[in-house]
Design a protein around this motif. Structure first.
Motif, PDB file in Angstrom:
ATOM      1  N   ILE A  73      29.659  31.610  67.478  1.00 26.73           N
ATOM      2  CA  ILE A  73      30.782  32.400  66.824  1.00 26.73           C
ATOM      3  C   ILE A  73      30.643  32.607  65.504  1.00 26.73           C
ATOM      4  N   THR A  74      30.466  33.622  64.912  1.00 29.40           N
ATOM      5  CA  THR A  74      30.237  33.850  63.463  1.00 29.40           C
ATOM      6  C   THR A  74      31.088  34.801  63.025  1.00 29.40           C
ATOM      7  N   VAL A  75      31.031  34.877  61.558  1.00 31.18           N
ATOM      8  CA  VAL A  75      31.868  35.967  60.935  1.00 31.18           C
ATOM      9  C   VAL A  75      30.934  36.425  59.638  1.00 31.18           C
ATOM     10  N   SER A  76      31.202  37.709  59.155  1.00 29.62           N
ATOM     11  CA  SER A  76      30.424  38.085  58.163  1.00 29.62           C
ATOM     12  C   SER A  76      31.177  37.802  56.735  1.00 29.62           C
ATOM     13  N   PRO A  77      30.496  37.743  55.565  1.00 31.14           N
ATOM     14  CA  PRO A  77      31.136  37.364  54.237  1.00 31.14           C
ATOM     15  C   PRO A  77      32.252  37.995  53.788  1.00 31.14           C
ATOM     16  N   LEU A  78      32.587  39.181  54.347  1.00 30.33           N
ATOM     17  CA  LEU A  78      33.584  40.077  54.022  1.00 30.33           C
ATOM     18  C   LEU A  78      34.905  39.883  55.016  1.00 30.33           C
ATOM     19  N   THR A  79      34.587  39.171  56.098  1.00 29.57           N
ATOM     20  CA  THR A  79      35.697  39.190  56.990  1.00 29.57           C
ATOM     21  C   THR A  79      37.003  38.402  56.455  1.00 29.57           C
ATOM     22  N   HIS A  80      38.290  39.187  56.730  1.00 30.26           N
ATOM     23  CA  HIS A  80      39.411  38.579  56.190  1.00 30.26           C
ATOM     24  C   HIS A  80      39.710  37.107  56.803  1.00 30.26           C
ATOM     25  N   SER A  81      40.465  36.411  55.929  1.00 29.83           N
ATOM     26  CA  SER A  81      40.788  35.070  56.275  1.00 29.83           C
ATOM     27  C   SER A  81      41.674  35.173  57.663  1.00 29.83           C
ATOM     28  N   GLU A  82      42.464  36.074  57.697  1.00 24.51           N
ATOM     29  CA  GLU A  82      43.333  36.148  59.083  1.00 24.51           C
ATOM     30  C   GLU A  82      42.468  36.224  60.416  1.00 24.51           C
ATOM     31  N   LYS A  83      41.388  37.020  60.093  1.00 21.78           N
ATOM     32  CA  LYS A  83      40.454  37.200  61.440  1.00 21.78           C
ATOM     33  C   LYS A  83      39.735  36.055  61.398  1.00 21.78           C
ATOM     34  N   VAL A  84      39.312  35.267  60.512  1.00 23.11           N
ATOM     35  CA  VAL A  84      38.856  33.992  60.527  1.00 23.11           C
ATOM     36  C   VAL A  84      39.749  33.047  61.340  1.00 23.11           C
ATOM     37  N   ALA A  85      41.104  32.912  60.808  1.00 29.09           N
ATOM     38  CA  ALA A  85      42.058  31.875  61.843  1.00 29.09           C
ATOM     39  C   ALA A  85      42.030  32.296  62.929  1.00 29.09           C
ATOM     40  N   GLN A  86      42.147  33.670  63.378  1.00 30.05           N
ATOM     41  CA  GLN A  86      42.261  34.161  64.661  1.00 30.05           C
ATOM     42  C   GLN A  86      41.155  33.507  65.668  1.00 30.05           C
ATOM     43  N   LEU A  87      39.971  33.472  65.185  1.00 33.67           N
ATOM     44  CA  LEU A  87      38.808  33.172  65.867  1.00 33.67           C
ATOM     45  C   LEU A  87      38.771  31.614  65.928  1.00 33.67           C
ATOM     46  N   ILE A  88      39.245  30.894  64.961  1.00 30.46           N
ATOM     47  CA  ILE A  88      39.231  29.350  64.929  1.00 30.46           C
ATOM     48  C   ILE A  88      40.092  29.114  66.074  1.00 30.46           C
ATOM     49  N   SER A  89      41.414  29.775  65.902  1.00 34.30           N
ATOM     50  CA  SER A  89      42.330  29.250  67.105  1.00 34.30           C
ATOM     51  C   SER A  89      41.962  29.845  68.463  1.00 34.30           C
ATOM     52  N   LYS A  90      41.298  30.888  68.648  1.00 39.17           N
ATOM     53  CA  LYS A  90      40.880  31.315  69.981  1.00 39.17           C
ATOM     54  C   LYS A  90      40.104  30.582  70.573  1.00 39.17           C
ATOM     55  N   TYR A  91      38.721  30.155  69.867  1.00 37.33           N
ATOM     56  CA  TYR A  91      37.589  29.366  70.537  1.00 37.33           C
ATOM     57  C   TYR A  91      38.088  27.971  70.226  1.00 37.33           C
ATOM     58  N   ASP A  92      38.983  27.219  69.603  1.00 42.07           N
ATOM     59  CA  ASP A  92      39.139  25.863  69.344  1.00 42.07           C
ATOM     60  C   ASP A  92      38.100  25.673  68.606  1.00 42.07           C
ATOM     61  N   LEU A  93      37.694  25.971  67.199  1.00 42.97           N
ATOM     62  CA  LEU A  93      36.399  25.677  66.441  1.00 42.97           C
ATOM     63  C   LEU A  93      37.006  24.663  65.407  1.00 42.97           C
ATOM     64  N   LEU A  94      36.409  24.001  64.831  1.00 41.33           N
ATOM     65  CA  LEU A  94      36.687  23.115  63.883  1.00 41.33           C
ATOM     66  C   LEU A  94      35.963  23.913  62.290  1.00 41.33           C
ATOM     67  N   ALA A  95      35.067  24.708  62.643  1.00 40.30           N
ATOM     68  CA  ALA A  95      34.436  25.299  61.542  1.00 40.30           C
ATOM     69  C   ALA A  95      33.845  26.608  62.109  1.00 40.30           C
ATOM     70  N   VAL A  96      33.710  27.559  61.513  1.00 39.82           N
ATOM     71  CA  VAL A  96      33.069  29.056  61.716  1.00 39.82           C
ATOM     72  C   VAL A  96      31.953  29.284  60.882  1.00 39.82           C
ATOM     73  N   PRO A  97      30.808  29.702  61.051  1.00 41.17           N
ATOM     74  CA  PRO A  97      29.816  29.935  60.300  1.00 41.17           C
ATOM     75  C   PRO A  97      29.763  31.274  59.550  1.00 41.17           C
ATOM     76  N   VAL A  98      29.548  31.483  58.466  1.00 42.41           N
ATOM     77  CA  VAL A  98      29.615  32.587  57.688  1.00 42.41           C
ATOM     78  C   VAL A  98      27.952  33.350  57.548  1.00 42.41           C
ATOM     79  N   VAL A  99      27.703  34.192  58.159  1.00 43.13           N
ATOM     80  CA  VAL A  99      26.293  34.888  58.146  1.00 43.13           C
ATOM     81  C   VAL A  99      26.152  36.121  57.721  1.00 43.13           C
ATOM     82  N   ASP A 100      25.220  36.329  57.297  1.00 43.06           N
ATOM     83  CA  ASP A 100      24.739  37.827  56.729  1.00 43.06           C
ATOM     84  C   ASP A 100      23.369  38.168  57.125  1.00 43.06           C
TER      85      ASP A 100
END
Length: 454
Positions: free
Chosen positions: A200-227
């Motif tokens: 599960i990854t996010v792009s550099p410009l993904t808003h922090s709210e979307k990052v929070a939703q992914l971390i909550s949805k998939y029970d992640l401790l961290a999410v990678p930022v990829v370009d």
């Protein structure tokens, strides 16, 4: 943690020794209660290792000011020893020329990393990321990876997530957890124990709210930022929690009808507090003037039926309350992505019957209240009191329905125009409904009471 306050009359060295042995969270809490000058004096005496721990805490108020107060060489060493994401946060808040001076004193690789993070817009995933993560090539064994983690553990933001990257292209291939790594056989390849699915990854410009939703949805401790597949950094859950607290605080301030505070309440200067609150209060006051205009338009009706004025506060508050309820629900649903802009008509269809039912409930209560007061002799509403009761009941149905509908639609309108939906504050909604509520009230009264009181 107030046992070392105040500082002015005590020994700063002794207090610093106390700070060096306390839990870092307690130290930060105590420093936040002290004036900036006192906090700077204390921090100058704290051992360097503890100083790094203190500044690594996002809860430390005025961290950029405290760094700027340190000697330049010490401040540079501090930034180099801190976590990269926290150092970027502090540099972002620094003014020139202090920022350039501190950046210029850092090692070129670190300076390049910090400049890259600072180049992303605030609130984006890349602006929150750290480059201090554990990454290994796919041909490493479990034993070799564990040995590597032991060596680099102190310099990494987290070791609970391990990222498998191509050593040539730095493309993220897989990710695995420390739990899986420990459970694996020492001679197994790490790529073999990693889950056989894309991370599960996010792009550099993904808003922090979307990052929070992914971390909550998939029970992640961290999410990678990829370009373009390349791993740039990771956003850890603690950074997201801190960011969400800040954004929620801003929304609460705006929803209360004022600008968001830049500092804690007790640290806010008197003039700054006035500036934050006066603008919205003036805007709401000017809007409320429309209420007076509405009442002036019905001055003749009020002279004929003074009894109608008794229920104006009741009518206005009911409409404002229903509107504020609907606004709160919609703003929260928009923030959690439970609904989008295209769902406005679904919300309208939901709030219309809801408003009618809620208004009917309040209308029945209002009619019963007038009848009860009349029969018990608490107040004499006159010979036409049944018509007055019907007027109040019908008005409550109309104004609560209007409040619910308009309160739910206002956040959609603001979001469509590019504004923060939280700006549809409860006071703003209440003001809007107050004016319209008076028009509804007197219009209903003209229809029902015509030929009797009016």
């Amino acid at each position: 943690m107030n046992e070392f306050s105040p500082v002015a009359g005590g020994d700063a060295n002794a207090i610093a020794r106390v700070l060096a042995n306390e839990h870092v969270a307690d130290i930060v809490e105590a420093l936040n209660q002290e004036p900036r000058e006192t906090a700077s004096e204390l921090l100058c005496e704290v051992p360097f290792g503890r100083l790094v721990e203190i500044f690594d805490q996002p809860e430390l108020d005025g961290a950029s000011e405290l760094v700027e107060a340190l000697p330049r060489i010490k401040a540079g060493r501090l930034l180099a020893a801190m976590s990269v994401d926290r150092a970027a946060d502090i540099l972002r808040d620094l003014n020139e020329p202090a920022r350039s001076e501190l950046l210029g004193g850092l090692a070129p690789p670190l300076r390049a990393t910090l400049l890259a993070i600072l180049g992303y817009p605030e609130g984006s995933a890349a602006s929150l990321m750290t480059t201090e993560y554990v990454s290994v090539p796919p041909d490493w064994s479990v034993a070799r990876t564990l040995d590597y983690i032991r060596k680099v553990e102190r310099t990494r933001e987290t070791v609970y997530a391990i990222y498998i990257v191509d050593p040539q292209t730095h493309v993220l291939l897989r990710s695995t957890s420390l739990r899986r790594l420990i459970a694996g056989e020492p001679d197994q390849l790490i790529i073999a124990i990693a889950p056989d699915r894309a991370p599960i990854t996010v792009s550099p410009l993904t808003h922090s709210e979307k990052v929070a939703q992914l971390i909550s949805k998939y029970d992640l401790l961290a999410v990678p930022v990829v370009d373009n597949g390349k791993l740039l950094g990771i956003v850890t859950i603690d950074d997201i929690i801190d960011t969400m607290i800040e954004e929620t605080t801003e929304d609460v301030h705006r929803f209360g009808g004022m600008e968001a505070l830049d500092e804690p309440y007790m640290k806010m200067g008197f003039l700054a507090m006035i500036q934050k609150r006066a603008g919205w209060l003036c805007a709401l006051f000017i809007s409320e003037m429309l209420t007076a205009n509405a009442m002036q338009s019905y001055e003749g009706e009020l002279e004929k039926a003074i009894v109608l004025t008794l229920f104006i506060p009741l009518i206005m508050s009911s409409g404002g309350n229903s509107g504020s309820q609907a606004t709160s629900l919609v703003i929260r649903a928009l923030a959690l992505r439970e609904i989008g802009l295209g769902d406005w008509w679904r919300v309208a269809l939901r709030e219309l019957p809801t408003g009618l039912v809620l208004g009917s409930i309040l209308g029945v209560v209002g009619v019963c209240r007038i009848a009860l007061w009349q029969y018990l002799g608490f107040y004499d509403y006159g010979p036409h009191w049944p018509l007055i009761a019907i007027t109040i009941g019908a008005t409550l149905v109309g104004i609560v329905t209007f409040g619910s509908l308009s309160g739910s639609m206002l956040p959609f309108a603001l979001k469509r125009m590019g504004f923060d939906p939280a700006s549809a504050s409860a006071p703003f909604v209440a003001t809007r409904v107050d004016v319209t509520g008076l028009v509804i009230y007197f219009s209903v009264a003209l229809v029902i009471l015509r030929g009797t009181l009016l």
